[in-house]
Motif scaffolding. Structure first.
Motif, PDB file in Angstrom:
ATOM      1  N   VAL A 214       0.846  -1.190   0.000  1.00  0.00           N
ATOM      2  CA  VAL A 214       0.000   0.000   0.000  1.00  0.00           C
ATOM      3  C   VAL A 214       0.884   1.243   0.000  1.00  0.00           C
ATOM      4  N   ASP A 215       0.269   2.415  -0.128  1.00  0.00           N
ATOM      5  CA  ASP A 215       1.048   3.651  -0.200  1.00  0.00           C
ATOM      6  C   ASP A 215       1.938   3.846   1.017  1.00  0.00           C
ATOM      7  N   SER A 216       1.456   3.410   2.164  1.00  0.00           N
ATOM      8  CA  SER A 216       2.177   3.668   3.401  1.00  0.00           C
ATOM      9  C   SER A 216       3.078   2.519   3.840  1.00  0.00           C
ATOM     10  N   GLY A 217       2.957   1.329   3.234  1.00  0.00           N
ATOM     11  CA  GLY A 217       3.759   0.203   3.686  1.00  0.00           C
ATOM     12  C   GLY A 217       3.290  -1.115   3.096  1.00  0.00           C
ATOM     13  N   VAL A 218       3.309  -2.178   3.900  1.00  0.00           N
ATOM     14  CA  VAL A 218       2.952  -3.522   3.445  1.00  0.00           C
ATOM     15  C   VAL A 218       1.981  -4.150   4.447  1.00  0.00           C
ATOM     16  N   VAL A 219       0.981  -4.835   3.913  1.00  0.00           N
ATOM     17  CA  VAL A 219       0.015  -5.568   4.730  1.00  0.00           C
ATOM     18  C   VAL A 219       0.144  -7.057   4.421  1.00  0.00           C
ATOM     19  N   LEU A 220       0.172  -7.860   5.471  1.00  0.00           N
ATOM     20  CA  LEU A 220       0.148  -9.316   5.361  1.00  0.00           C
ATOM     21  C   LEU A 220      -1.115  -9.776   6.080  1.00  0.00           C
ATOM     22  N   ALA A 221      -1.919 -10.636   5.458  1.00  0.00           N
ATOM     23  CA  ALA A 221      -3.207 -10.971   6.057  1.00  0.00           C
ATOM     24  C   ALA A 221      -3.666 -12.351   5.627  1.00  0.00           C
ATOM     25  N   SER A 222      -4.483 -12.962   6.459  1.00  0.00           N
ATOM     26  CA  SER A 222      -5.072 -14.251   6.110  1.00  0.00           C
ATOM     27  C   SER A 222      -6.158 -14.092   5.047  1.00  0.00           C
ATOM     28  N   GLU A 223      -6.664 -12.880   4.898  1.00  0.00           N
ATOM     29  CA  GLU A 223      -7.732 -12.606   3.938  1.00  0.00           C
ATOM     30  C   GLU A 223      -7.703 -11.124   3.598  1.00  0.00           C
ATOM     31  N   PRO A 224      -7.843 -10.718   2.328  1.00  0.00           N
ATOM     32  CA  PRO A 224      -7.867  -9.301   1.985  1.00  0.00           C
ATOM     33  C   PRO A 224      -8.947  -8.552   2.750  1.00  0.00           C
ATOM     34  N   TYR A 225      -8.642  -7.310   3.151  1.00  0.00           N
ATOM     35  CA  TYR A 225      -9.633  -6.510   3.869  1.00  0.00           C
ATOM     36  C   TYR A 225     -10.470  -5.643   2.931  1.00  0.00           C
ATOM     37  N   GLU A 226     -10.382  -5.918   1.623  1.00  0.00           N
ATOM     38  CA  GLU A 226     -11.170  -5.200   0.626  1.00  0.00           C
ATOM     39  C   GLU A 226     -11.907  -6.216  -0.238  1.00  0.00           C
ATOM     40  N   MET A 227     -13.164  -5.964  -0.514  1.00  0.00           N
ATOM     41  CA  MET A 227     -13.939  -6.865  -1.342  1.00  0.00           C
ATOM     42  C   MET A 227     -13.428  -6.887  -2.780  1.00  0.00           C
ATOM     43  N   GLU A 228     -12.840  -5.778  -3.250  1.00  0.00           N
ATOM     44  CA  GLU A 228     -12.402  -5.691  -4.639  1.00  0.00           C
ATOM     45  C   GLU A 228     -11.165  -6.550  -4.908  1.00  0.00           C
ATOM     46  N   ARG A 229     -10.315  -6.755  -3.901  1.00  0.00           N
ATOM     47  CA  ARG A 229      -9.128  -7.615  -3.969  1.00  0.00           C
ATOM     48  C   ARG A 229      -8.059  -7.119  -4.937  1.00  0.00           C
ATOM     49  N   GLU A 230      -8.193  -5.910  -5.476  1.00  0.00           N
ATOM     50  CA  GLU A 230      -7.195  -5.408  -6.414  1.00  0.00           C
ATOM     51  C   GLU A 230      -5.870  -5.155  -5.683  1.00  0.00           C
ATOM     52  N   GLY A 231      -4.778  -5.657  -6.246  1.00  0.00           N
ATOM     53  CA  GLY A 231      -3.456  -5.453  -5.678  1.00  0.00           C
ATOM     54  C   GLY A 231      -3.046  -6.489  -4.654  1.00  0.00           C
ATOM     55  N   TRP A 232      -3.960  -7.349  -4.240  1.00  0.00           N
ATOM     56  CA  TRP A 232      -3.633  -8.390  -3.264  1.00  0.00           C
ATOM     57  C   TRP A 232      -2.988  -9.573  -3.969  1.00  0.00           C
ATOM     58  N   GLN A 233      -1.890 -10.059  -3.412  1.00  0.00           N
ATOM     59  CA  GLN A 233      -1.165 -11.197  -3.973  1.00  0.00           C
ATOM     60  C   GLN A 233      -1.257 -12.386  -3.021  1.00  0.00           C
TER      61      GLN A 233
END
Length: 260
Positions: A214-233
């Protein structure tokens, strides 16, 4: 199965990850889409690093969506590195001591998954703990036991080796007991300077894990926190992830490579 999230980067308010997104971690506690169990109501926890080396820790047995204290903390707390977890118990009691993240000094640990038939293998695994680590055990979960074994076997100096040592021992005990179900783990660890994540299963698909820059850093997660899922790997199965600054390094994790 549980849901969790970890962030590092420029300081931001916890609510930006935990409350505001349209599929936030708090919303996932009511309706997860990438988990066997959709509702995660057996407690939650959040931990964040500030000016001290040790993190602040808040854990509660209420469902995350119903705790006003969590909302207030998330709205007013800013951190450059934090993690949070919503719990769906796999058999142990619902108590603060069993809620993630787990903390020892500067270290944090959280986990999604389970050691199969834990009660049948628990005794021999707990017997491996040296007294100094056994006395730090406050709960009854397999997750906390994994964390303490990792600390005992070199997490501070060589996380990859510690993970291979502990996971090999768990797999050996499972086989010795004739347990056929797989050991599964999607976990996250921090020493206050970086994150490690691991996605592993004895066989079959392990619990999910994703990352997003993301613009401010990096997120690691068991599931994306956005329904659109754009940019999630998606993190591949049997992978170790290292987050240092804004860089993401993914390497294959295999127990066969364990050093003697």
């Amino acid at each position: 199965m549980c849901r969790w999230l970890a962030y590092q980067g420029k300081p931001c308010f916890l609510e930006e990850m935990l409350l505001q997104p349209n599929h936030s971690l708090v919303l996932q506690s009511m309706e997860a889409t990438k988990a066997v169990t959709a509702v995660n109501a057996d407690g939650f926890g959040a931990a964040w690093y500030g000016e001290k080396t040790s993190p602040a820790l808040y854990r509660e047995v209420l469902p995350a969506w119903s705790d006003a204290n969590l909302r207030s903390i998330a709205e007013h707390t800013k951190s450059h590195r934090f993690m949070a977890h919503v719990r769906a118990s796999t058999g142990t009691n619902t108590s603060r001591e069993n809620c993630h993240p787990f903390n020892v000094e500067n270290w944090l640990f959280m986990h999604n998954g389970q050691i199969p038939e834990f009660e049948s293998v628990r005794f021999n695994l707990e017997r491996q703990l040296e007294e100094r680590f056994y006395l730090k055990r406050t709960g009854t979960t397999d997750s906390e036991l994994i964390f303490l074994l990792l600390l005992q076997y070199g997490l501070e100096t060589n996380p990859r080796y510690a993970l291979k040592r502990v996971f090999s021992d768990i797999e050996a005990e499972i086989r010795a007991r004739g347990v056929n179900d797989p050991f599964k783990a999607s976990l996250c660890i921090s020493n206050g300077l970086q994150f490690w994540g691991l996605r592993y299963a004895s066989y079959g698909p392990p619990p999910t894990m994703f990352y997003k820059q993301v613009d401010s850093g990096v997120v690691l997660a068991s599931e994306p926190y956005e329904m659109e899922r754009e940019g999630w790997q998606a993190i591949p199965s049997q992978s170790l992830v290292e987050l240092v600054g804004e860089s993401v390094e993914i390497t294959r994790f295999s127990l066969e490579e364990r050093a003697a």
